[in-house]
Motif scaffolding. Structure first.
Motif, PDB file in Angstrom:
ATOM      1  N   ARG A  86       0.701  -1.372   0.409  1.00 26.69           N
ATOM      2  CA  ARG A  86       0.224  -0.599   0.141  1.00 26.69           C
ATOM      3  C   ARG A  86       1.120   1.543   0.138  1.00 26.69           C
ATOM      4  O   ARG A  86       0.401   2.282  -0.357  1.00 26.69           O
ATOM      5  CB  ARG A  86      -1.150  -0.087   0.733  1.00 26.69           C
ATOM      6  N   TRP A  87       1.923   0.976   1.329  1.00 29.08           N
ATOM      7  CA  TRP A  87       2.662   2.766   1.408  1.00 29.08           C
ATOM      8  C   TRP A  87       3.862   2.793  -0.068  1.00 29.08           C
ATOM      9  O   TRP A  87       4.073   3.597  -0.305  1.00 29.08           O
ATOM     10  CB  TRP A  87       2.982   2.918   2.292  1.00 29.08           C
ATOM     11  N   TRP A  88       3.903   1.594  -0.963  1.00 30.43           N
ATOM     12  CA  TRP A  88       4.474   1.368  -2.268  1.00 30.43           C
ATOM     13  C   TRP A  88       3.628   2.174  -2.917  1.00 30.43           C
ATOM     14  O   TRP A  88       4.374   2.575  -3.940  1.00 30.43           O
ATOM     15  CB  TRP A  88       5.166   0.501  -2.660  1.00 30.43           C
ATOM     16  N   CYS A  89       2.179   1.964  -3.238  1.00 26.15           N
ATOM     17  CA  CYS A  89       1.689   2.757  -4.397  1.00 26.15           C
ATOM     18  C   CYS A  89       1.677   4.062  -3.712  1.00 26.15           C
ATOM     19  O   CYS A  89       1.593   4.712  -4.179  1.00 26.15           O
ATOM     20  CB  CYS A  89       0.321   2.406  -4.183  1.00 26.15           C
ATOM     21  N   ILE A  90       1.361   4.154  -2.543  1.00 28.12           N
ATOM     22  CA  ILE A  90       1.354   5.749  -2.858  1.00 28.12           C
ATOM     23  C   ILE A  90       2.215   6.872  -2.740  1.00 28.12           C
ATOM     24  O   ILE A  90       2.721   8.051  -3.479  1.00 28.12           O
ATOM     25  CB  ILE A  90       0.726   5.822  -0.649  1.00 28.12           C
ATOM     26  N   SER A  91       3.451   6.010  -2.435  1.00 24.71           N
ATOM     27  CA  SER A  91       5.122   6.786  -2.901  1.00 24.71           C
ATOM     28  C   SER A  91       4.889   6.758  -3.958  1.00 24.71           C
ATOM     29  O   SER A  91       5.177   8.089  -4.260  1.00 24.71           O
ATOM     30  CB  SER A  91       6.008   6.273  -1.899  1.00 24.71           C
ATOM     31  N   THR A  92       4.792   6.417  -5.137  1.00 23.87           N
ATOM     32  CA  THR A  92       4.890   5.625  -6.576  1.00 23.87           C
ATOM     33  C   THR A  92       3.987   6.803  -6.756  1.00 23.87           C
ATOM     34  O   THR A  92       4.402   7.944  -7.605  1.00 23.87           O
ATOM     35  CB  THR A  92       4.320   4.373  -7.038  1.00 23.87           C
ATOM     36  N   LEU A  93       2.812   6.999  -6.293  1.00 21.07           N
ATOM     37  CA  LEU A  93       1.961   7.765  -7.383  1.00 21.07           C
ATOM     38  C   LEU A  93       2.123   9.481  -7.017  1.00 21.07           C
ATOM     39  O   LEU A  93       1.496  10.189  -7.848  1.00 21.07           O
ATOM     40  CB  LEU A  93       0.494   7.341  -7.185  1.00 21.07           C
ATOM     41  N   GLY A  94       2.248   9.636  -5.487  1.00 22.75           N
ATOM     42  CA  GLY A  94       3.049  10.782  -5.258  1.00 22.75           C
ATOM     43  C   GLY A  94       1.597  11.556  -4.564  1.00 22.75           C
ATOM     44  O   GLY A  94       0.474  11.156  -4.303  1.00 22.75           O
ATOM     45  N   ARG A  95       1.903  12.095  -5.333  1.00 15.85           N
ATOM     46  CA  ARG A  95       0.523  13.423  -5.020  1.00 15.85           C
ATOM     47  C   ARG A  95      -0.921  13.412  -5.990  1.00 15.85           C
ATOM     48  O   ARG A  95      -1.451  13.756  -5.480  1.00 15.85           O
ATOM     49  CB  ARG A  95       0.976  14.891  -6.094  1.00 15.85           C
ATOM     50  N   THR A 111       3.603   5.244 -14.783  1.00 16.42           N
ATOM     51  CA  THR A 111       3.270   2.934 -14.627  1.00 16.42           C
ATOM     52  C   THR A 111       4.721   2.869 -14.274  1.00 16.42           C
ATOM     53  O   THR A 111       5.172   1.495 -14.971  1.00 16.42           O
ATOM     54  CB  THR A 111       3.459   3.091 -16.926  1.00 16.42           C
ATOM     55  N   GLY A 112       5.216   3.628 -13.326  1.00 16.93           N
ATOM     56  CA  GLY A 112       6.088   2.271 -12.248  1.00 16.93           C
ATOM     57  C   GLY A 112       5.901   2.204 -11.339  1.00 16.93           C
ATOM     58  O   GLY A 112       4.747   1.902 -11.009  1.00 16.93           O
ATOM     59  N   GLY A 113       7.214   1.794 -10.781  1.00 12.24           N
ATOM     60  CA  GLY A 113       6.700   0.719  -9.702  1.00 12.24           C
ATOM     61  C   GLY A 113       5.992   0.068  -9.280  1.00 12.24           C
ATOM     62  O   GLY A 113       6.183  -0.664 -10.274  1.00 12.24           O
ATOM     63  N   PRO A 114       4.741  -0.216  -8.510  1.00 15.93           N
ATOM     64  CA  PRO A 114       3.737  -1.565  -8.598  1.00 15.93           C
ATOM     65  C   PRO A 114       3.403  -1.135  -9.884  1.00 15.93           C
ATOM     66  O   PRO A 114       3.137  -2.467 -10.156  1.00 15.93           O
ATOM     67  CB  PRO A 114       3.628  -1.692  -7.321  1.00 15.93           C
ATOM     68  N   TYR A 115       3.001  -0.500 -10.203  1.00 16.81           N
ATOM     69  CA  TYR A 115       1.924   0.029 -11.469  1.00 16.81           C
ATOM     70  C   TYR A 115       2.729  -0.802 -12.246  1.00 16.81           C
ATOM     71  O   TYR A 115       1.813  -0.981 -13.535  1.00 16.81           O
ATOM     72  CB  TYR A 115       1.411   1.439 -11.837  1.00 16.81           C
ATOM     73  N   PRO A 121      -2.211  -2.087  -7.950  1.00 12.35           N
ATOM     74  CA  PRO A 121      -1.923  -2.448  -6.892  1.00 12.35           C
ATOM     75  C   PRO A 121      -2.366  -2.590  -5.432  1.00 12.35           C
ATOM     76  O   PRO A 121      -2.387  -3.062  -4.371  1.00 12.35           O
ATOM     77  CB  PRO A 121      -0.358  -2.844  -7.181  1.00 12.35           C
ATOM     78  N   ASN A 122      -2.878  -1.311  -6.022  1.00 12.74           N
ATOM     79  CA  ASN A 122      -2.974  -1.334  -4.128  1.00 12.74           C
ATOM     80  C   ASN A 122      -4.849  -1.738  -3.796  1.00 12.74           C
ATOM     81  O   ASN A 122      -4.630  -1.837  -2.826  1.00 12.74           O
ATOM     82  CB  ASN A 122      -3.852   0.314  -4.108  1.00 12.74           C
ATOM     83  N   TYR A 123      -5.540  -2.339  -4.759  1.00 11.01           N
ATOM     84  CA  TYR A 123      -6.590  -3.361  -4.333  1.00 11.01           C
ATOM     85  C   TYR A 123      -6.295  -4.234  -3.811  1.00 11.01           C
ATOM     86  O   TYR A 123      -6.740  -4.976  -3.136  1.00 11.01           O
ATOM     87  CB  TYR A 123      -7.103  -2.783  -5.477  1.00 11.01           C
ATOM     88  N   LEU A 124      -4.885  -4.782  -4.839  1.00  8.60           N
ATOM     89  CA  LEU A 124      -4.739  -5.929  -4.623  1.00  8.60           C
ATOM     90  C   LEU A 124      -4.434  -5.502  -2.425  1.00  8.60           C
ATOM     91  O   LEU A 124      -4.735  -6.865  -2.108  1.00  8.60           O
ATOM     92  CB  LEU A 124      -3.252  -6.490  -5.164  1.00  8.60           C
ATOM     93  N   ALA A 125      -3.531  -4.677  -2.598  1.00  4.36           N
ATOM     94  CA  ALA A 125      -3.282  -4.445  -0.910  1.00  4.36           C
ATOM     95  C   ALA A 125      -4.064  -4.709  -0.065  1.00  4.36           C
ATOM     96  O   ALA A 125      -4.868  -5.289   1.075  1.00  4.36           O
ATOM     97  CB  ALA A 125      -2.603  -3.667  -0.897  1.00  4.36           C
ATOM     98  N   VAL A 126      -5.549  -4.432  -0.408  1.00  2.00           N
ATOM     99  CA  VAL A 126      -6.378  -4.114   0.225  1.00  2.00           C
ATOM    100  C   VAL A 126      -7.472  -5.307   0.406  1.00  2.00           C
ATOM    101  O   VAL A 126      -7.913  -5.095   1.144  1.00  2.00           O
ATOM    102  CB  VAL A 126      -7.555  -2.848  -0.272  1.00  2.00           C
ATOM    103  N   VAL A 127      -7.236  -5.769  -0.368  1.00  8.13           N
ATOM    104  CA  VAL A 127      -8.196  -7.688  -0.930  1.00  8.13           C
ATOM    105  C   VAL A 127      -7.613  -8.310  -0.394  1.00  8.13           C
ATOM    106  O   VAL A 127      -7.818  -8.962   0.812  1.00  8.13           O
ATOM    107  CB  VAL A 127      -7.573  -8.538  -2.450  1.00  8.13           C
ATOM    108  N   VAL A 128      -5.654  -8.270  -0.083  1.00  7.47           N
ATOM    109  CA  VAL A 128      -5.023  -9.162   0.974  1.00  7.47           C
ATOM    110  C   VAL A 128      -4.749  -9.384   2.485  1.00  7.47           C
ATOM    111  O   VAL A 128      -5.488  -9.448   3.353  1.00  7.47           O
ATOM    112  CB  VAL A 128      -4.098  -8.787   0.680  1.00  7.47           C
ATOM    113  N   GLU A 129      -4.999  -7.647   2.474  1.00  8.21           N
ATOM    114  CA  GLU A 129      -5.266  -7.158   3.788  1.00  8.21           C
ATOM    115  C   GLU A 129      -7.026  -7.619   4.612  1.00  8.21           C
ATOM    116  O   GLU A 129      -6.868  -7.835   5.681  1.00  8.21           O
ATOM    117  CB  GLU A 129      -4.993  -5.610   3.925  1.00  8.21           C
TER     118      GLU A 129
END
Length: 169
Positions: A86-95, A111-115, A121-129
């Protein structure tokens, strides 16, 4: 149960931190001419996620569920991995990251990072959590109910998000 309650509180505090980041990014996006899509499902998402945390706390107490180390410890590791994603997604998307679907016109599609590997990928984190967090303390009803309701919500959310993002290059 005490340490598990602290875990749920910590996740709740983390959600509040996410909301603060989201609000800051939302304000920035609006100043850049950002347009929100799918606002109608947002209140349901807030209720569902608050319900997950409440269910995690209530179900083990109301059903007198024990902590099962063979299930709980691996699920805790999965929860921590989901937080990292989740935080990888947040930091990759930035603003551009937000809890709402707000697209800034002419912004570049990230299109970088987990994207680079997954479109959402953030929704994958939500589903898994949503599965793992309740199972840390054997709250399988909460895990099942959240998973079903979240699947319905994510189906709508991803459709809205894909449509909103279609114009980005």
């Amino acid at each position: 149960m005490g340490w598990y309650a602290l875990l749920i509180v910590a996740i709740g505090v983390e959600r509040l931190a996410e909301l603060a980041v989201s609000q800051r990014n939302r304000s920035w996006s609006r100043r850049q001419g950002g347009v929100e899509a799918g606002a109608g499902h947002y209140p349901a998402m807030v209720v569902l996620h608050a319900g997950l945390l409440a269910g995690c706390l209530l179900e083990p107490v109301l059903t007198d569920r024990p902590f099962l180390p063979a299930l709980g410890w691996p699920m805790l590791a999965v929860v921590l991995a989901a937080q990292a994603l989740r935080w990888w997604c947040i930091s990759t998307l930035g603003r551009q990251w937000n809890t709402r679907v707000i697209v800034v016109p002419n912004a570049a599609r990230v299109t970088g990072g987990p994207y680079r590997h997954l479109p959402h990928p953030n929704y994958l984190a939500v589903v898994v959590e949503g599965i793992a967090l309740p199972l840390v303390h054997s709250a399988w009803i909460t895990a099942a109910v959240f998973t079903v309701l979240n699947a319905v919500l994510l189906r709508a959310r991803i459709r809205v998000e894909n449509t909103a993002l279609a114009g980005l290059t």
